[in-house]
Design a protein around this motif. Structure first.
Motif, PDB file in Angstrom:
ATOM      1  N   ASP A 149       0.812  -1.216   0.000  1.00 30.38           N
ATOM      2  CA  ASP A 149       0.000   0.000   0.000  1.00 30.38           C
ATOM      3  C   ASP A 149       0.847   1.268   0.000  1.00 30.38           C
ATOM      4  O   ASP A 149       0.597   2.194  -0.778  1.00 30.38           O
ATOM      5  N   THR A 150       1.870   1.297   0.865  1.00 30.05           N
ATOM      6  CA  THR A 150       2.608   2.550   1.023  1.00 30.05           C
ATOM      7  C   THR A 150       3.506   2.867  -0.161  1.00 30.05           C
ATOM      8  O   THR A 150       3.865   4.030  -0.370  1.00 30.05           O
ATOM      9  N   ILE A 151       3.872   1.866  -0.951  1.00 28.63           N
ATOM     10  CA  ILE A 151       4.730   2.165  -2.101  1.00 28.63           C
ATOM     11  C   ILE A 151       4.012   3.074  -3.104  1.00 28.63           C
ATOM     12  O   ILE A 151       4.640   3.842  -3.835  1.00 28.63           O
ATOM     13  N   LYS A 152       2.691   3.032  -3.138  1.00 28.05           N
ATOM     14  CA  LYS A 152       1.953   3.865  -4.078  1.00 28.05           C
ATOM     15  C   LYS A 152       2.056   5.356  -3.738  1.00 28.05           C
ATOM     16  O   LYS A 152       1.857   6.205  -4.602  1.00 28.05           O
ATOM     17  N   GLN A 153       2.337   5.655  -2.466  1.00 28.97           N
ATOM     18  CA  GLN A 153       2.527   7.046  -2.049  1.00 28.97           C
ATOM     19  C   GLN A 153       3.991   7.326  -1.718  1.00 28.97           C
ATOM     20  O   GLN A 153       4.312   8.189  -0.916  1.00 28.97           O
ATOM     21  N   MET A 154       4.891   6.565  -2.358  1.00 32.49           N
ATOM     22  CA  MET A 154       6.312   6.622  -2.051  1.00 32.49           C
ATOM     23  C   MET A 154       6.854   8.038  -2.191  1.00 32.49           C
ATOM     24  O   MET A 154       6.822   8.615  -3.277  1.00 32.49           O
ATOM     25  N   PRO A 155       7.344   8.650  -1.104  1.00 36.09           N
ATOM     26  CA  PRO A 155       7.955   9.977  -1.221  1.00 36.09           C
ATOM     27  C   PRO A 155       9.339   9.898  -1.861  1.00 36.09           C
ATOM     28  O   PRO A 155      10.057   8.916  -1.698  1.00 36.09           O
ATOM     29  N   VAL A 156       9.679  10.917  -2.597  1.00 32.18           N
ATOM     30  CA  VAL A 156      10.988  10.981  -3.239  1.00 32.18           C
ATOM     31  C   VAL A 156      12.018  11.474  -2.224  1.00 32.18           C
ATOM     32  O   VAL A 156      11.720  12.297  -1.377  1.00 32.18           O
ATOM     33  N   GLY A 157      13.236  10.977  -2.311  1.00 32.18           N
ATOM     34  CA  GLY A 157      14.274  11.468  -1.419  1.00 32.18           C
ATOM     35  C   GLY A 157      15.291  10.424  -1.018  1.00 32.18           C
ATOM     36  O   GLY A 157      16.300  10.746  -0.398  1.00 32.18           O
ATOM     37  N   TYR A 158      15.077   9.150  -1.386  1.00 39.13           N
ATOM     38  CA  TYR A 158      16.061   8.113  -1.091  1.00 39.13           C
ATOM     39  C   TYR A 158      17.229   8.217  -2.078  1.00 39.13           C
ATOM     40  O   TYR A 158      17.124   8.838  -3.125  1.00 39.13           O
ATOM     41  N   ALA A 159      18.348   7.576  -1.729  1.00 39.38           N
ATOM     42  CA  ALA A 159      19.509   7.578  -2.621  1.00 39.38           C
ATOM     43  C   ALA A 159      19.160   6.877  -3.938  1.00 39.38           C
ATOM     44  O   ALA A 159      18.378   5.924  -3.959  1.00 39.38           O
ATOM     45  N   LYS A 160      19.748   7.324  -5.009  1.00 36.52           N
ATOM     46  CA  LYS A 160      19.436   6.751  -6.314  1.00 36.52           C
ATOM     47  C   LYS A 160      20.091   5.395  -6.530  1.00 36.52           C
ATOM     48  O   LYS A 160      19.656   4.610  -7.361  1.00 36.52           O
ATOM     49  N   HIS A 161      21.160   5.120  -5.819  1.00 37.89           N
ATOM     50  CA  HIS A 161      21.794   3.806  -5.925  1.00 37.89           C
ATOM     51  C   HIS A 161      22.539   3.538  -4.629  1.00 37.89           C
ATOM     52  O   HIS A 161      22.805   4.433  -3.847  1.00 37.89           O
ATOM     53  N   SER A 162      22.859   2.253  -4.419  1.00 41.27           N
ATOM     54  CA  SER A 162      23.483   1.896  -3.151  1.00 41.27           C
ATOM     55  C   SER A 162      24.819   1.200  -3.315  1.00 41.27           C
ATOM     56  O   SER A 162      25.497   0.953  -2.334  1.00 41.27           O
ATOM     57  N   ASN A 163      25.211   0.841  -4.529  1.00 43.67           N
ATOM     58  CA  ASN A 163      26.533   0.253  -4.713  1.00 43.67           C
ATOM     59  C   ASN A 163      27.428   1.242  -5.451  1.00 43.67           C
ATOM     60  O   ASN A 163      26.999   1.902  -6.382  1.00 43.67           O
ATOM     61  N   TYR A 164      28.650   1.308  -5.002  1.00 39.46           N
ATOM     62  CA  TYR A 164      29.569   2.344  -5.473  1.00 39.46           C
ATOM     63  C   TYR A 164      30.787   1.734  -6.174  1.00 39.46           C
ATOM     64  O   TYR A 164      31.818   2.368  -6.295  1.00 39.46           O
ATOM     65  N   ASP A 165      30.640   0.502  -6.653  1.00 39.59           N
ATOM     66  CA  ASP A 165      31.795  -0.191  -7.191  1.00 39.59           C
ATOM     67  C   ASP A 165      31.899  -0.118  -8.700  1.00 39.59           C
ATOM     68  O   ASP A 165      32.836  -0.654  -9.280  1.00 39.59           O
ATOM     69  N   SER A 166      30.942   0.521  -9.365  1.00 39.98           N
ATOM     70  CA  SER A 166      31.041   0.620 -10.818  1.00 39.98           C
ATOM     71  C   SER A 166      30.327   1.878 -11.288  1.00 39.98           C
ATOM     72  O   SER A 166      29.368   2.340 -10.670  1.00 39.98           O
ATOM     73  N   ASP A 167      30.805   2.414 -12.398  1.00 43.81           N
ATOM     74  CA  ASP A 167      30.174   3.580 -12.998  1.00 43.81           C
ATOM     75  C   ASP A 167      28.925   3.164 -13.773  1.00 43.81           C
ATOM     76  O   ASP A 167      28.749   1.993 -14.124  1.00 43.81           O
ATOM     77  N   ALA A 168      28.066   4.112 -14.052  1.00 43.22           N
ATOM     78  CA  ALA A 168      26.865   3.831 -14.823  1.00 43.22           C
ATOM     79  C   ALA A 168      26.643   4.937 -15.832  1.00 43.22           C
ATOM     80  O   ALA A 168      26.928   6.101 -15.569  1.00 43.22           O
ATOM     81  N   CYS A 169      26.166   4.539 -16.993  1.00 43.87           N
ATOM     82  CA  CYS A 169      25.780   5.513 -18.016  1.00 43.87           C
ATOM     83  C   CYS A 169      24.287   5.774 -17.845  1.00 43.87           C
ATOM     84  O   CYS A 169      23.441   5.092 -18.426  1.00 43.87           O
ATOM     85  N   VAL A 170      23.966   6.741 -17.008  1.00 41.33           N
ATOM     86  CA  VAL A 170      22.581   6.949 -16.599  1.00 41.33           C
ATOM     87  C   VAL A 170      21.796   7.634 -17.708  1.00 41.33           C
ATOM     88  O   VAL A 170      22.193   8.683 -18.222  1.00 41.33           O
ATOM     89  N   THR A 171      20.657   7.045 -18.064  1.00 38.89           N
ATOM     90  CA  THR A 171      19.854   7.539 -19.184  1.00 38.89           C
ATOM     91  C   THR A 171      18.703   8.440 -18.742  1.00 38.89           C
ATOM     92  O   THR A 171      18.186   9.218 -19.544  1.00 38.89           O
ATOM     93  N   PHE A 172      18.259   8.305 -17.481  1.00 43.45           N
ATOM     94  CA  PHE A 172      17.210   9.174 -16.962  1.00 43.45           C
ATOM     95  C   PHE A 172      17.238   9.131 -15.445  1.00 43.45           C
ATOM     96  O   PHE A 172      17.924   8.296 -14.848  1.00 43.45           O
ATOM     97  N   ASP A 173      16.516  10.010 -14.802  1.00 45.37           N
ATOM     98  CA  ASP A 173      16.457  10.118 -13.351  1.00 45.37           C
ATOM     99  C   ASP A 173      15.396   9.147 -12.839  1.00 45.37           C
ATOM    100  O   ASP A 173      14.197   9.365 -13.014  1.00 45.37           O
ATOM    101  N   GLN A 174      15.834   8.060 -12.201  1.00 43.29           N
ATOM    102  CA  GLN A 174      14.872   7.044 -11.782  1.00 43.29           C
ATOM    103  C   GLN A 174      13.945   7.539 -10.679  1.00 43.29           C
ATOM    104  O   GLN A 174      12.790   7.097 -10.581  1.00 43.29           O
TER     105      GLN A 174
END
Length: 313
Positions: free
Chosen positions: A252-277
């Motif tokens: 239920d609560t995921i439907k009202q998910m507030p924005v503000g968490y980190a965009k990723h949690s692993n820092y061991d590789s680069d990413a070619c980010v195509t959009f803001d998730q």
């Protein structure tokens, strides 16, 4: 039976092959073992310690994944693929007894040293399919493990066979908890590398035949569980993912998910980010589709009465 003690923790090496076939590298794992043996109050963040493996294995944030689980003081819990014990201590503080199964002796030593003062932890070193489990548990957990079923189970359909054997290890009404990345996680569409292979879009496009790892969609996991003797299947949604969760939503609560968490949690590789998730999730607010693209799942399922009642699993 061959056992040894690390503090109050028992290590059973009866079924150990003598080879640690899975590793983050000798130097890194020896460093982590040295930390837990010799440093008091260790705690690292990515800002304080640049080694992703150290952060991943030792961060207390890993234990957040346990919070939604129903764990009772009299429960006996089997943790399959316990690794270096990132969540073993959290289980042991909530349950009467925790039995761990782990392929690697070195990782099991890390687990034992970091929890050496706890007297309700036993660690069995070896492959799950080689260790006879002669009792049934209240809870079985697979935290970042189910995707590696090819390493645990020698069968034509290892994922289904894995679940069926786990069902045999559970009491009727017992609970399984699986934490795993979502094959269709939003971060993967946004260009972040598949967590296990390091290749962008690999899970979305379909794994290669020689990739001995698989993640799944929400419906695929539901179908496998329901076909293996489990019911009352519930999904939870850890963000940014299950590895270092800062927030965990239910259906239920995921439907009202507030924005503000980190965009990723692993820092061991680069990413070619195509959009803001984060913006993409915001655009799905109040929709049923939002849960289909969560980066990770925590799944609870209950063993149905009459399924897989064998005494040895």
């Amino acid at each position: 039976m061959m056992t040894e003690k690390i503090g109050k923790v028992t290590l059973d090496t009866t079924f150990y092959s003598g080879v640690d076939s899975y590793s983050d590298g000798d130097e890194t794992e020896e460093l982590i073992l040295d930390i837990v043996k010799n440093e008091e109050g260790y705690e690292y963040s990515h800002r304080e310690y640049a080694n992703w493996a150290v952060l991943y294995h030792l961060s207390r944030q890993r234990e957040n994944i346990v919070e939604p689980m129903t764990l009772m003081p009299e429960d006996e819990l089997l943790e399959i693929g316990a690794g270096m014990g990132a969540v073993t201590g959290a289980f042991a503080r909530k349950c009467k007894k925790v039995d761990c199964i782990e392929l690697s002796k070195r990782r099991s030593l890390v687990n034992a040293y970091r929890h050496r003062d706890m007297d309700n932890i036993n660690i069995y070193i070896g492959n799950f399919q080689d260790i006879p489990v002669t009792k049934q548990y209240d809870v079985v957990t697979l935290i970042g493990v189910f995707e590696y079923a090819y390493y645990y189970i020698d069968a034509r359909t290892p994922y289904t066979a894995f679940l069926e054997r786990i069902a045999a290890c559970l009491k009727p009404g017992g609970r399984i908890y699986i934490a795993i990345e979502n094959k269709l996680g939003m971060k993967y569409f946004a260009g972040y590398n598949e967590d296990h292979t390091g290749n962008a879009f690999l899970g979305i496009e379909g794994y290669r035949n020689d990739d001995r790892v698989r993640t799944f969609t929400k419906s695929q996991l539901t179908d496998m569980l329901s076909g293996s003797g489990f019911g009352n299947i519930s999904f939870y949604y850890p963000f940014p993912d299950y590895k270092l969760p800062t927030v965990i939503y239910d259906e239920d609560t995921i439907k009202q998910m507030p924005v503000g968490y980190a965009k990723h949690s692993n820092y061991d590789s680069d990413a070619c980010v195509t959009f803001d998730q984060v913006k993409a999730f915001e655009s799905l607010r109040d929709t049923d589709e939002i849960s289909l693209f969560a980066n990770s799942f925590l799944i609870e399922a209950v063993k149905e009465n009459g399924s897989n009642e064998s005494k040895v699993c």
